[in-house]
Design a protein around this motif. Structure first.
Motif, PDB file in Angstrom:
ATOM      1  N   GLY A 173     -34.599  -4.838  35.411  1.00 22.66           N
ATOM      2  CA  GLY A 173     -34.624  -5.383  34.068  1.00 22.66           C
ATOM      3  C   GLY A 173     -33.792  -4.558  33.105  1.00 22.66           C
ATOM      4  O   GLY A 173     -33.537  -3.377  33.348  1.00 22.66           O
ATOM      5  N   TRP A 174     -33.391  -5.200  32.032  1.00 29.64           N
ATOM      6  CA  TRP A 174     -32.730  -4.506  30.921  1.00 29.64           C
ATOM      7  C   TRP A 174     -33.626  -4.596  29.692  1.00 29.64           C
ATOM      8  O   TRP A 174     -34.194  -5.649  29.401  1.00 29.64           O
ATOM      9  N   PHE A 175     -33.708  -3.476  28.992  1.00 32.16           N
ATOM     10  CA  PHE A 175     -34.468  -3.381  27.758  1.00 32.16           C
ATOM     11  C   PHE A 175     -33.594  -2.681  26.718  1.00 32.16           C
ATOM     12  O   PHE A 175     -32.584  -2.077  27.057  1.00 32.16           O
ATOM     13  N   ARG A 176     -34.048  -2.735  25.481  1.00 31.79           N
ATOM     14  CA  ARG A 176     -33.366  -1.964  24.454  1.00 31.79           C
ATOM     15  C   ARG A 176     -34.388  -1.509  23.415  1.00 31.79           C
ATOM     16  O   ARG A 176     -35.439  -2.112  23.253  1.00 31.79           O
ATOM     17  N   ARG A 177     -34.037  -0.413  22.762  1.00 29.50           N
ATOM     18  CA  ARG A 177     -34.858   0.094  21.665  1.00 29.50           C
ATOM     19  C   ARG A 177     -33.955   0.395  20.494  1.00 29.50           C
ATOM     20  O   ARG A 177     -33.099   1.294  20.588  1.00 29.50           O
ATOM     21  N   ALA A 178     -34.139  -0.362  19.435  1.00 28.43           N
ATOM     22  CA  ALA A 178     -33.380  -0.146  18.202  1.00 28.43           C
ATOM     23  C   ALA A 178     -34.105   0.896  17.348  1.00 28.43           C
ATOM     24  O   ALA A 178     -35.322   1.073  17.495  1.00 28.43           O
ATOM     25  N   PRO A 179     -33.395   1.551  16.477  1.00 27.23           N
ATOM     26  CA  PRO A 179     -34.028   2.569  15.622  1.00 27.23           C
ATOM     27  C   PRO A 179     -35.204   1.993  14.848  1.00 27.23           C
ATOM     28  O   PRO A 179     -35.087   0.946  14.208  1.00 27.23           O
TER      29      PRO A 179
ATOM     30  N   LYS B 245     -23.658  -8.243  17.507  1.00 28.46           N
ATOM     31  CA  LYS B 245     -24.002  -8.172  16.094  1.00 28.46           C
ATOM     32  C   LYS B 245     -24.497  -6.769  15.766  1.00 28.46           C
ATOM     33  O   LYS B 245     -24.988  -6.061  16.666  1.00 28.46           O
ATOM     34  N   PRO B 246     -24.415  -6.373  14.522  1.00 27.36           N
ATOM     35  CA  PRO B 246     -24.932  -5.039  14.166  1.00 27.36           C
ATOM     36  C   PRO B 246     -26.391  -4.847  14.577  1.00 27.36           C
ATOM     37  O   PRO B 246     -26.780  -3.730  14.939  1.00 27.36           O
ATOM     38  N   GLU B 247     -27.177  -5.901  14.558  1.00 31.10           N
ATOM     39  CA  GLU B 247     -28.584  -5.781  14.961  1.00 31.10           C
ATOM     40  C   GLU B 247     -28.765  -5.580  16.460  1.00 31.10           C
ATOM     41  O   GLU B 247     -29.890  -5.358  16.931  1.00 31.10           O
ATOM     42  N   ASP B 248     -27.694  -5.654  17.236  1.00 32.52           N
ATOM     43  CA  ASP B 248     -27.772  -5.332  18.663  1.00 32.52           C
ATOM     44  C   ASP B 248     -27.661  -3.825  18.896  1.00 32.52           C
ATOM     45  O   ASP B 248     -27.794  -3.367  20.036  1.00 32.52           O
ATOM     46  N   THR B 249     -27.417  -3.077  17.850  1.00 36.75           N
ATOM     47  CA  THR B 249     -27.341  -1.626  17.972  1.00 36.75           C
ATOM     48  C   THR B 249     -28.672  -1.074  18.470  1.00 36.75           C
ATOM     49  O   THR B 249     -29.727  -1.343  17.890  1.00 36.75           O
ATOM     50  N   ALA B 250     -28.611  -0.344  19.567  1.00 38.18           N
ATOM     51  CA  ALA B 250     -29.830   0.163  20.208  1.00 38.18           C
ATOM     52  C   ALA B 250     -29.441   1.041  21.384  1.00 38.18           C
ATOM     53  O   ALA B 250     -28.273   1.079  21.791  1.00 38.18           O
ATOM     54  N   VAL B 251     -30.436   1.719  21.924  1.00 37.01           N
ATOM     55  CA  VAL B 251     -30.286   2.353  23.232  1.00 37.01           C
ATOM     56  C   VAL B 251     -30.726   1.327  24.270  1.00 37.01           C
ATOM     57  O   VAL B 251     -31.811   0.755  24.154  1.00 37.01           O
ATOM     58  N   TYR B 252     -29.875   1.115  25.254  1.00 39.26           N
ATOM     59  CA  TYR B 252     -30.132   0.120  26.278  1.00 39.26           C
ATOM     60  C   TYR B 252     -30.542   0.816  27.571  1.00 39.26           C
ATOM     61  O   TYR B 252     -29.886   1.767  28.003  1.00 39.26           O
ATOM     62  N   TYR B 253     -31.620   0.312  28.172  1.00 39.38           N
ATOM     63  CA  TYR B 253     -32.177   0.908  29.369  1.00 39.38           C
ATOM     64  C   TYR B 253     -32.252  -0.127  30.487  1.00 39.38           C
ATOM     65  O   TYR B 253     -32.554  -1.299  30.241  1.00 39.38           O
ATOM     66  N   CYS B 254     -32.038   0.332  31.711  1.00 37.60           N
ATOM     67  CA  CYS B 254     -32.404  -0.510  32.838  1.00 37.60           C
ATOM     68  C   CYS B 254     -33.652   0.090  33.492  1.00 37.60           C
ATOM     69  O   CYS B 254     -33.928   1.294  33.353  1.00 37.60           O
TER      70      CYS B 254
END
Length: 129
Positions: A35-41, A87-96
């Motif tokens: 899976g892919w996840f992300r965490r935005a500030p 988009k700017p709101e896609d800014t995040a750390v992305y994890y698998c």
């Protein structure tokens, strides 16, 4: 030892694209959902998509469907996340992340972070406006 290593993050202008890679080792690739996840500030970790090579299935979060595409190459034990129209709101750390799926778990849908056992270190994606 199970290892997941993300790469491909970076700085991109809004509207641009990036492809993230998740290189997996230490386990039989087709026995695991990735899976892919992300965490935005300031936000909680968000599920993006998963892929199950054993049943040839992918699934996406509704909010990201159409812009993000998950795929895998079992020859290289690598899962990709193609991200378009960023988009700017896609800014995040992305994890698998990975978790074992037993034979017969045909309908198992790992769409929450607690369902995963193994995580990569993350890769930063920054989308400039």
């Amino acid at each position: 030892e199970v290892q997941l290593v993300e790469s491909g993050g970076g700085l991109v202008q809004a509207g641009g694209s990036l492809r993230l890679s998740c290189a997996a080792s230490g386990f039989t690739f087709d026995d695991y959902a990735i899976g892919w996840f992300r965490r935005a500030p300031g936000k909680e970790r968000e599920w993006i998509a998963y892929i199950r090579s054993d049943v040839d299935t992918t699934e996406y979060a509704d909010s990201l469907k159409g812009r993000f595409t998950i795929s895998s190459d079992s020859a290289y034990n690598t899962v990709y996340l193609e991200m378009n129209s960023l988009k700017p709101e896609d800014t995040a750390v992305y994890y698998c992340a990975a978790r074992y799926v037993a034979a017969g778990w045909t309908d198992y849908r790992p769409i929450s972070d607690y369902q995963y056992n193994y995580w990569g270190q993350g890769t930063q994606v920054t989308v400039a406006s």
